[in-house]
Design an enzyme around this catalytic site. Structure first.
Site, PDB file in Angstrom:
ATOM      1  N   ASP A  24      -2.610   1.001   0.861  1.00  5.82           N
ATOM      2  CA  ASP A  24      -4.051   0.858   0.667  1.00  5.82           C
ATOM      3  C   ASP A  24      -4.661   2.190   0.220  1.00  5.82           C
ATOM      4  OD1 ASP A  24      -6.511  -0.311   0.635  1.00  5.82           O
ATOM      5  OD2 ASP A  24      -6.737  -0.444   2.802  1.00  5.82           O
ATOM      6  N   ASN A  72      -6.088 -11.066  -3.306  1.00  3.42           N
ATOM      7  CA  ASN A  72      -6.292 -10.133  -4.430  1.00  3.42           C
ATOM      8  C   ASN A  72      -6.525 -10.840  -5.773  1.00  3.42           C
ATOM      9  OD1 ASN A  72      -4.012  -7.562  -3.177  1.00  3.42           O
ATOM     10  ND2 ASN A  72      -6.219  -7.769  -2.919  1.00  3.42           N
TER      11      ASN A  72
END
Ligand code: FPP
Length: 251
Positions: A24, A72
């Site tokens: 991340d 996503n």
């Protein structure tokens, strides 16, 4: 003694067998430099290289990277297509190295949304890297969501029961594990999340029941060898109890 463990000051006896990472912070890394988010993902791909190389050197057998979640797909179209391009480039440019280093590529997730060209590349690379006994398995979680994975497994098992192949009493933890995408892997010993977020984000929910967690503020593109070694040293100092008491474990 593994020469790289010695070089990096790692205790070979206390290495995780399986490391799973939530990569991340690519977007924030790029934003800090006033760059497009995709540049952050590109820099993230370099960190993938660094971490994979280190695992192969020191003897971590399984590395599982969360590269694209089912959620996503909802990102802006330009980011999604940029990431798909990056995955394609990764497969094309790294295939030779994976083979040379005897690393097996594995992909977990639901494959139905990928463009045919990418899907073909994935399947070809998986097949090519299945031809030898692997020294390490690199798993990319792509279009992956743990709830979706568990739902698919439950549906399969329900069908087995409905077809009379098993009775409900035969449903146990082993059968559920065997019907997940990760059926041929040990559970992660260590889960790392970068960028200062303390969430699991629908990642390997079943498999991480007894994993150790390591969180760092470092953004993924900056998570290179030194940062990874720090995480491995931290893991080496943990006492894993699996529900037992400290005294029992020391036993
Ligand atoms: C999360 O950071 C990262 C992703 C959604 C993509 C991960 C992809 C890579 C590391 C690219 C390379 C991977 C391979 C396998 C070649 P974010 O974009 O959510 O960061 P932010 O929270 O700072 O916005």
């Amino acid at each position: 003694m593994n020469e790289y463990c010695a070089k990096y000051g790692l205790n070979e006896e206390r290495l995780p067998r399986h490391v799973a990472i939530i990569m991340d912070g690519n977007g924030r890394w790029a934003k800090k430099r006033l760059w497009n988010r995709l540049k952050g993902h590109r820099a993230g791909a370099d960190a993938v290289d660094a971490v994979t190389t280190l695992c192969r050197e020191i003897g971590v057998e399984y590395l599982t990277l969360y590269a694209f979640s089912t959620e996503n797909w909802n990102r802006p179209e330009s980011e999604v297509s940029g990431l798909m391009e990056l995955f394609k480039e990764f497969l094309v440019s790294k295939k030779g190295l994976l083979i040379e280093k005897q690393i097996r590529l594995n992909i977990i997730g639901s494959k139905d949304k990928f463009a045919p060209e990418l899907l073909k590349l994935m399947n070809e690379t998986i097949a090519e890297t299945k031809k030898y006994e692997p020294k390490m398995t690199l798993t990319l979680a792509l279009s992956y969501g743990s709830r979706q994975e568990i739902t698919t497994a439950v549906r399969k098992i329900a069908k087995m029961a409905a077809d009379g192949e098993i009775t409900p009493e035969k449903i146990d933890e082993k059968l559920i594990s065997e019907n997940l995408y990760t059926f041929n892997m040990p559970d992660p010993d260590l889960v790392i999340r970068t960028s200062g977020e303390y969430r699991i984000s629908n990642y390997l929910l079943w498999q991480i029941a007894y994993s150790e967690f390591y969180f760092t503020d470092t953004l993924w593109p900056d998570f290179k060898k030194d940062e990874f070694i720090k995480a491995l040293k931290d893991f080496a100092g943990r006492e894993r109890r699996f529900g037992k008491t400290g005294d029992q474990v020391k036993g």
